[in-house]
Every structure is written in C-alpha cells, then in structure tokens.
Enzyme design. Structure first.
Site, short mmCIF file in Angstrom:
data_model
loop_
_atom_site.label_atom_id
_atom_site.label_comp_id
_atom_site.label_asym_id
_atom_site.label_seq_id
_atom_site.Cartn_x
_atom_site.Cartn_y
_atom_site.Cartn_z
CG ASN A 1 0.93 -6.81 -5.04
OD1 ASN A 1 1.71 -6.74 -4.09
ND2 ASN A 1 0.67 -5.77 -5.80
N GLY A 5 0.80 -1.22 0.00
CA GLY A 5 0.00 0.00 0.00
C GLY A 5 0.83 1.27 0.00
CG HIS A 14 3.63 0.28 -11.02
ND1 HIS A 14 3.89 0.04 -9.69
CD2 HIS A 14 2.75 -0.68 -11.41
CE1 HIS A 14 3.21 -1.04 -9.30
NE2 HIS A 14 2.50 -1.48 -10.32
NE ARG A 71 -2.70 -7.40 -2.39
CZ ARG A 71 -2.70 -6.31 -3.15
NH1 ARG A 71 -3.66 -6.13 -4.02
NH2 ARG A 71 -1.74 -5.42 -3.07
CD GLU A 117 4.69 -5.22 -3.99
OE1 GLU A 117 4.74 -5.88 -2.94
OE2 GLU A 117 3.95 -4.23 -4.12
CD GLU A 154 2.84 -3.91 -7.59
OE1 GLU A 154 1.67 -3.53 -7.49
OE2 GLU A 154 3.74 -3.55 -6.79
P1 ADP Z 1 -3.22 -2.72 -5.53
O1 ADP Z 1 -2.13 -2.92 -6.48
O2 ADP Z 1 -4.22 -3.81 -5.49
O3 ADP Z 1 -3.79 -1.37 -5.63
P2 ADP Z 1 -2.33 -1.77 -3.04
O4 ADP Z 1 -0.91 -1.96 -2.62
O5 ADP Z 1 -2.78 -0.41 -3.38
O6 ADP Z 1 -2.52 -2.82 -4.17
O7 ADP Z 1 -3.24 -2.38 -1.89
C1 ADP Z 1 -4.59 -2.77 -2.07
C2 ADP Z 1 -5.35 -2.59 -0.79
O8 ADP Z 1 -4.77 -3.35 0.24
C3 ADP Z 1 -5.38 -1.18 -0.30
O9 ADP Z 1 -6.62 -0.99 0.29
C4 ADP Z 1 -4.25 -1.13 0.71
O10 ADP Z 1 -4.49 -0.14 1.67
C5 ADP Z 1 -4.30 -2.51 1.27
N1 ADP Z 1 -3.00 -3.08 1.64
C6 ADP Z 1 -1.96 -3.36 0.84
N2 ADP Z 1 -0.96 -3.93 1.51
C7 ADP Z 1 -1.38 -4.03 2.78
C8 ADP Z 1 -0.80 -4.56 3.98
N3 ADP Z 1 0.42 -5.10 4.00
N4 ADP Z 1 -1.51 -4.50 5.11
C9 ADP Z 1 -2.74 -3.97 5.11
N5 ADP Z 1 -3.35 -3.47 4.01
C10 ADP Z 1 -2.68 -3.49 2.87
P1 ADP Z 2 4.15 -1.58 -2.12
O1 ADP Z 2 4.42 -2.96 -1.58
O2 ADP Z 2 3.90 -0.60 -1.06
O3 ADP Z 2 3.17 -1.59 -3.23
P2 ADP Z 2 6.25 -1.34 -4.12
O4 ADP Z 2 7.55 -2.01 -3.92
O5 ADP Z 2 5.30 -1.98 -5.06
O6 ADP Z 2 5.56 -1.13 -2.71
O7 ADP Z 2 6.48 0.16 -4.56
C1 ADP Z 2 5.41 1.08 -4.62
C2 ADP Z 2 5.76 2.22 -5.57
O8 ADP Z 2 6.94 2.92 -5.13
C3 ADP Z 2 6.10 1.77 -6.99
O9 ADP Z 2 4.97 1.60 -7.80
C4 ADP Z 2 6.98 2.90 -7.46
O10 ADP Z 2 6.22 4.02 -7.86
C5 ADP Z 2 7.75 3.29 -6.22
N1 ADP Z 2 9.04 2.59 -6.16
C6 ADP Z 2 9.30 1.44 -5.51
N2 ADP Z 2 10.59 1.06 -5.66
C7 ADP Z 2 11.18 1.98 -6.43
C8 ADP Z 2 12.51 2.19 -6.94
N3 ADP Z 2 13.51 1.33 -6.67
N4 ADP Z 2 12.76 3.28 -7.71
C9 ADP Z 2 11.76 4.16 -7.99
N5 ADP Z 2 10.50 4.05 -7.53
C10 ADP Z 2 10.19 2.97 -6.76
MG MG Z 3 3.34 -2.59 -5.01
#
Ligand code: ADP
Ligand code: ADP
Ligand code: MG
Length: 454
Positions: free
Chosen positions: A292, A164, A208, A294, A290, A277
């Site tokens: 996801n 998130g 992304h 789900r 990463e 991703e």
């Molecule tokens: P998506 O790519 O599906 O948009 P997000 O990272 O935005 O993924 O997360 C989707 C939903 O899950 C959001 O409502 C976010 O707040 C929640 N979420 C994501 N990761 C976590 C986590 N580790 N713990 C709790 N809620 C999470």
């Molecule tokens: P989350 O688990 O919270 O979704 P991500 O690893 O998917 O975290 O990263 C969320 C966002 O942060 C990515 O979509 C991107 O915009 C930014 N981000 C993450 N890692 C990098 C990186 N190494 N360089 C630039 N932007 C990044």
């Molecule tokens: Mg992510």
C-alpha cells in the site's frame, strides 16, 4: 520547507494531517464537498475550498478541482491521505507536472505497485516470497481451470487493481470457477474501472501481518515493526494491534519480514511511507500480498509503539530531507491496539448508519488516543466511508492495552446513529483474543454478537 499544504481528503485522516502540518509550522488548505461544509477538517484548516458536490467522483476524486484549489491558494504540496486519490498514479503525475509536490511515492512506483498482479511478479524476481498463483493476470477460463487444478482448490480470484477488500472471490471447486471469476471481474470493474483479475492459492487460516516502512529520496529505507491486522470481516480490517502477539511473532521472524519489506521497497525505487502486507501461514512462512503506497488507516498503533510521528515523517521526506532515524534507533515499546469505530449496525449485517450525532462522549486518559472528526451535533453524510473514528490505546504490555481498551470502549458513547462500539467490546473480551490466538478467519468462524461458536 513547505509553506502551505493542501489536504485532498476528509474525515479523521484530514484532521490528522492538518495537525501534523500545524506542528511543523505549515499552513493548511482543506478541500470539501458541499456535504462537508460543516465537517471538522473544513473548519480547522487555515483555508478551505469547496471542490464540488457530495458524490466523491465530483469532489474528492475530482483532480481538476483539487489542482485548481492548489493554484488558487498557492499551496506547494498535496497530501492525499488514504483512499480517494492516494493511490492514483495519474494524479501523482499531474501534481508533478504542475510543480506541486505529491506527498507520497513517485507516480512510477504507484503504477508498479497498484497493479497487484504485476507487483507480485516484481517481488518474485527479486527474491521476496509471494503466494503461489498466476504469473500476472489471467484472461480466460481455460487458463484459469488448468492453473486452479495445478494449485489445488480452494483458490482466490483477486482484482489486479483491488483495494479495501473488494474484488476478491473464493473458489472452492471447479464448478464454481467461472461464476466467481465473472463476479470478481464485475465487482472490480464497478469499484476500480478495471476488470483484470489474477489467481492465488487460498492460504488456509493465515495471519495478516504488515510491515511499516519509511524511505527517503536517497535510497535509505527502514522498517518500523509490524501490525497484526488478522481481525477482519469480509477481508476488511476491524481491529489492529502492534506488535503481533508474542505467541506468534518472534524477534527473528520480525527481522526477516522487516528486511524483506525493505527489499520490496528498494526494488520499486520507493520513497515516503509505505506498507508491505504479508500473509503468514501456520509454519511461520510469509508471503508478499501487496504494498500500500500511502499512509494507512491503522498507522497510529505503529506511532504509539515507536514514538515516531508517521505523518510528520511523510512531510519531511517529501520536503527532500534525509531520514533522521536509523534502523538501530527503532525500538518497539509496549503494546498498542486500534479499534475502528464505524457508523454501522452490526445487528443488521453492518449496514452503514449515517445521521446526526445527538450525543457524544469520547474517552481519554493515560494511554488513550482517539483520532476522529466527529463532534456532537455533527451529521454523518451517507456518501462516504462509514468509519467515523479510531480508538487507539497504548499500554506497557498487551494485557494492559487490552484492559485500557476495555474501559475506553465501555465509556465511549455515540447517540443518534448506530455504531460498532458494542461489537468491538464483545470482541476484545473474547478469550481467543485475550490469548492472542486468532487468525484472518476468526470472525468468519465466530459470531461475536451471539457470543458462541457457529
Ligand atoms: P488500510 O490498510 O489502510 O486499512 P484499506 O484497504 O482498508 O487499507 O483502505 C483504506 C481506505 O481506503 C478505506 O477507506 C477504503 O475504503 C479505501 N480504499 C482502499 N482502496 C481503495 C481503492 N482502490 N479505491 C477507493 N478506495 C479505496
Ligand atoms: P486489498 O487490496 O483489498 O486490501 P489484499 O490482497 O490485501 O486486498 O487482501 C485482503 C485480505 O484478503 C487479506 O488481508 C486476507 O485476509 C485475504 N486474502 C488475500 N489473499 C489471500 C490468500 N491468497 N489466501 C488467504 N487469504 C487471502
Ligand atoms: Mg490489502
């Protein structure tokens, strides 16, 4: 065949899942907190069980209450939706132990991929390109300093258990490193109960791009094209489109990324729906970020361009069926865009805006889909995510999709609470968006509300 599925979630995704079950002739059980007594998912499911008070930790995260609800109602499977317990390996394991099918991957895959630092290592070993950074977690400031110097600033500190967009900090120079590392650790501990962090080279202005995959229990894996989720605010997605604009995405790159995504899934023994991703840099080089494990918020845009119902696929896979779709059957038709509709106030730093919806008009028409759980008179509780719906359009091409999104947003009326509808409308009218010329940093560079470059 499942007889009854319990949906361990709320809001629009719970409704989405109930509808898919209904199409397959499966009975549904909703669970709800006391704050969600009048929620749509509570009302439309065949049965509903209260699992506790409003705070998520006492209800939607309360494993014991959810498993009990399953036992009381005789549900044979649980769909976790997204957020909440969807990526909780110990929940998936508990379900397995209780003889309840967890509609998702095996607990071991969730574990493997939920540790983002570890997941990167696994991908690297299997030839999937990853972003340069630490080998696993970084524990001390000395190691962090020498690695950052080696990578070159800026670097990112990221929570191993993150999600998130939380627990991510940028470090522009060595003097900020210790402070930012501490901040990332604290946020990670508060959000995920785990303060482990890792380091990555900060990729400047990437896109992304994520790949949707489906995998069955028998080793078959297919990819369903990409979603472009580069339109982000504070590392959180705001608007998504599929496919990515043609000025950026080529059939060749799509195939390369699709194959890498399938490899990523295979090496983890993955099953069910999942998303890999990637960040893609200016040279078209892509890096695993990463996975996801789900269904994702933005899954409908993939459904619209492929004609494949992802939630139904999740149910069929969990029932032990073979994938009935072959890679060569997957065709991308037209273009889809999703705008996340949040109850928030963009004028006040996007502060959440819970409250009662006094008046509501939801647009419809050819190529317009709204996934939501709100209705007129509904009171949005303050305890959960501010996303109240998703507006999805599908056009024959990108231009038509933008045109549809423009009128659909203009017709959308929500009164009683603040929303980001006007923000989204301004955003899709931006020339950069219309040209398909934007990256992850676009919303940092541009103030959409003021409609000028900062
Ligand atoms: P998506 O790519 O599906 O948009 P997000 O990272 O935005 O993924 O997360 C989707 C939903 O899950 C959001 O409502 C976010 O707040 C929640 N979420 C994501 N990761 C976590 C986590 N580790 N713990 C709790 N809620 C999470
Ligand atoms: P989350 O688990 O919270 O979704 P991500 O690893 O998917 O975290 O990263 C969320 C966002 O942060 C990515 O979509 C991107 O915009 C930014 N981000 C993450 N890692 C990098 C990186 N190494 N360089 C630039 N932007 C990044
Ligand atoms: Mg992510």
């Amino acid at each position: 065949m499942f007889k009854k599925v319990l949906i361990a979630n709320r809001g629009e995704i719970a409704v989405r899942i109930i509808r898919a079950c209904r199409e397959l002739g499966i009975q549904t059980v909703a669970v709800y907190s006391t704050a969600d007594k009048n929620a749509l998912h509570t009302m439309i499911a065949d049965e509903a069980v209260c699992i506790g008070p409003a705070p998520s930790k006492d209800s939607y995260l309360n494993m014991r209450a959810i498993i009990s609800a399953c036992e009381i109602t005789g549900a044979d499977a649980i769909h976790p939706g997204f957020g909440f317990l969807s990526e909780n390996a110990s929940f998936a394991r508990t379900c397995e132990k209780c003889g309840i099918t967890f509609i998702g991957p095996r607990a071991t895959s969730i574990e493997m991929l939920g540790d983002k630092a570890q997941a990167k290592e696994t991908m690297k070993e299997n030839g999937v390109p990853v972003i340069m950074g630490s080998d696993g977690a970084i524990s001390n400031i000395h190691a962090a300093k020498s690695l950052a110097a080696q990578l070159g600033y800026p670097v990112l500190i990221k929570a191993s258990a993150g999600g998130g967009g939380r627990g991510i900090r940028i470090v522009n120079e060595e003097s900020e490193l210790e402070k930012q590392m501490t901040a990332a650790r604290q946020e990670a501990l508060a959000c995920f109960g785990n303060d482990e962090v890792y380091m990555e080279k900060f990729i400047v202005d990437p896109k992304h791009i994520e790949i949707q995959i489906l995998a069955d229990n028998y080793g078959d894996v297919i990819y369903l094209g990409e979603r472009d989720c580069s339109m982000q605010r504070r590392n959180q997605k705001v608007l998504e489109e599929a496919p990515s604009p043609a000025s950026f995405m080529t059939p060749r790159l799509r195939e390369k990324m699709g194959k890498a995504a399938c490899t990523a899934a295979r090496v983890c023994g993955y099953r069910n729906a999942g998303t890999i991703e990637f960040l893609v840099d200016k040279n078209g080089d892509f890096y695993f970020m990463e996975m996801n494990t789900r269904i994702q918020v933005e899954h409908p845009i993939t459904e619209q361009v492929t004609g494949i119902d992802l939630v139904k696929q999740q149910l069929l896979i969990a029932q032990g069926e073979h994938l009935s779709i072959k890679q060569e059957d997957v065709k991308i038709t037209g273009h889809a865009i999703e705008c996340r509709i949040n109850a928030e106030n963009p004028e006040q730093g996007f502060r959440p805006s819970p409250g009662t919806i006094r008046s509501l008009f939801i647009p419809g028409g050819f190529g317009v889909r709204v996934d939501t759980a709100v209705y007129q008179g509904y009171e949005i509780p303050p305890y959960y995510d501010s996303m109240i719906g998703k507006l999805i359009v599908h056009g024959k091409d990108r231009q038509e999709a933008i045109a549809k999104m423009t009128w659909a947003l203009s017709e959308f009326i929500v009164e009683g609470v603040n929303t980001n509808v006007d923000f989204q409308l301004k955003l899709i009218r931006r020339p950069e968006f219309i040209e398909g010329n934007y990256d992850n940093a676009f919303l940092n560079r541009v103030d959409i509300l003021k409609q000028r470059e900062e």
